[in-house]
Design an enzyme around this catalytic site. Structure first.
Site, short mmCIF file in Angstrom:
data_model
loop_
_atom_site.label_atom_id
_atom_site.label_comp_id
_atom_site.label_asym_id
_atom_site.label_seq_id
_atom_site.Cartn_x
_atom_site.Cartn_y
_atom_site.Cartn_z
NE ARG A 1 -13.43 36.96 6.99
CZ ARG A 1 -13.09 38.20 6.74
NH1 ARG A 1 -13.66 38.84 5.76
NH2 ARG A 1 -12.17 38.81 7.47
CB SER B 1 -4.44 38.78 11.18
OG SER B 1 -5.08 39.73 12.00
CG ASN C 1 -9.79 35.52 5.82
OD1 ASN C 1 -8.91 36.09 5.17
ND2 ASN C 1 -10.19 36.01 6.99
NE ARG D 1 -6.71 41.30 14.77
CZ ARG D 1 -7.66 42.06 15.31
NH1 ARG D 1 -7.46 42.66 16.45
NH2 ARG D 1 -8.82 42.20 14.70
CG ASP E 1 -8.57 44.06 8.20
OD1 ASP E 1 -9.53 43.42 7.74
OD2 ASP E 1 -8.41 44.27 9.41
C1 IPE Z 1 -6.44 39.52 7.88
O1 IPE Z 1 -7.63 40.17 8.12
C2 IPE Z 1 -6.53 38.73 6.62
C3 IPE Z 1 -6.60 39.48 5.38
C4 IPE Z 1 -6.63 40.78 5.28
C5 IPE Z 1 -6.63 38.71 4.20
P1 IPE Z 1 -8.77 39.55 9.05
O2 IPE Z 1 -9.90 40.50 9.01
O3 IPE Z 1 -9.05 38.15 8.64
O4 IPE Z 1 -8.06 39.51 10.47
P2 IPE Z 1 -8.67 39.63 11.94
O5 IPE Z 1 -9.78 38.63 12.03
O6 IPE Z 1 -9.16 41.03 12.10
O7 IPE Z 1 -7.52 39.36 12.85
C1 IPE Z 2 -10.24 42.13 4.43
O1 IPE Z 2 -11.38 42.84 4.81
C2 IPE Z 2 -10.50 41.16 3.31
C3 IPE Z 2 -10.40 39.75 3.69
C4 IPE Z 2 -10.05 39.30 4.87
C5 IPE Z 2 -10.69 38.77 2.68
P1 IPE Z 2 -12.38 42.25 5.90
O2 IPE Z 2 -13.40 41.43 5.21
O3 IPE Z 2 -11.65 41.55 6.99
O4 IPE Z 2 -13.04 43.58 6.44
P2 IPE Z 2 -13.41 43.90 7.94
O5 IPE Z 2 -12.17 43.72 8.75
O6 IPE Z 2 -14.49 42.96 8.34
O7 IPE Z 2 -13.87 45.32 7.90
MG MG Z 3 -10.87 42.18 8.76
#
Ligand code: IPE
Ligand code: IPE
Ligand code: MG
Length: 245
Positions: A76, A201, A73, A199, A25
């Protein structure tokens, strides 16, 4: 490096977790800090995934599960999701070939039928091509959700009840385990989350019942081999009781 003698033998200073999970993350924030588009963060994160995976294999980790894309995800923006799909494709084509040289076996956790046909084909090819590898098992959690994992398992058991193959009273933890995506693998000992969030997630929620959780205030693209060492050190200082005394 703390686990090996100069000769390359594993030293008994620290006990290695058998199974490590990493929630990759912080890619978006890494990019934002540099004034770059979020997709640049995903690219940097994917490169780091390659580095850390090879390192984990080199120090003797037996199972590594990386959370690459959650069932949530998909919510998004379309542009980000499609950029991620492109990245997955190029990674399956290039980086995984490199893992094969390292004797790494690649498996996928999650409902891969939601990916486009081209990506699904690559997923099956990679799984088949690496099935004979005897080194570290690398689980790529893609379109993975812990709740979905449980639903997917329980649904198969319900089918067996319906077919008269088992009784409802036969359903126990072992049976549910048998139909999870991680079937046959030990539960994660250590789960690491960079980016500062504390967390799960929806990552391995069933399997993580007794995992040690370590979080880092480092964004995933900046997470170093030394951070993995540090997580293992922290893990070694924990007292795992599994409900006992
Ligand atoms: C968890 O990260 C999923 C992955 C790293 C693939 P997210 O960025 O989706 O989780 P939240 O939204 O912060 O809980
Ligand atoms: C994790 O990084 C990658 C995926 C969930 C695919 P994020 O895209 O969630 O990065 P932040 O949490 O927004 O910084
Ligand atoms: Mg994230």
């Amino acid at each position: 490096m703390i686990f090996r003698k100069s000769g390359g033998e594993t030293e008994d200073i620290l006990s290695l977790p058998v199974h490590i999970g990493i929630i990759m993350d912080g890619n978006g924030r890494w990019a934002k800090k540099r004034g770059l588009p979020r997709t640049a963060g995903h690219k940097a994160g994917a490169n780091n995934f390659r580095t850390i995976t090879k390192y984990a294999s080199s120090i003797g980790i037996k199972y590594l599960t990386v959370y690459a894309f959650s069932t949530e995800n998909w919510t998004r923006p379309e542009t980000e999701v499609s950029a991620l799909m492109k990245l997955f494709k190029s990674y399956l084509e290039e980086a995984l070939a490199d893992f094969m040289d390292e004797n790494i076996r690649v498996r996928f956790l999650g409902d891969v039928s939601k990916f486009n046909p081209e990506l699904q084909k690559l997923i099956h090819e990679v799984e088949e091509a690496s099935a004979c590898k005897t080194g570290m098992v690398l689980n790529l959690a893609m379109n993975y959700g812990g709740r979905d994992d449980i639903v997917h398992s329980v649904r198969q058991l319900a089918e067996k009840v319906k077919a008269g193959e088992i009784e409802p009273s036969d359903i126990d933890e072992d049976k549910i385990n048998t139909y999870l995506y991680t079937e046959g693998q030990p539960d994660p000992d250590l789960i690491i989350r960079p980016s500062g969030e504390q967390r799960l997630s929806n990552f391995l929620i069933w399997q993580a019942a007794y995992s040690e959780f370590v979080y880092f205030d480092v964004l995933w693209p900046d997470f170093k081999k030394e951070d993995l060492d540090e997580a293992i050190r922290i893990y070694n200082a924990r007292n795992r009781r599994f409900g006992g005394v």
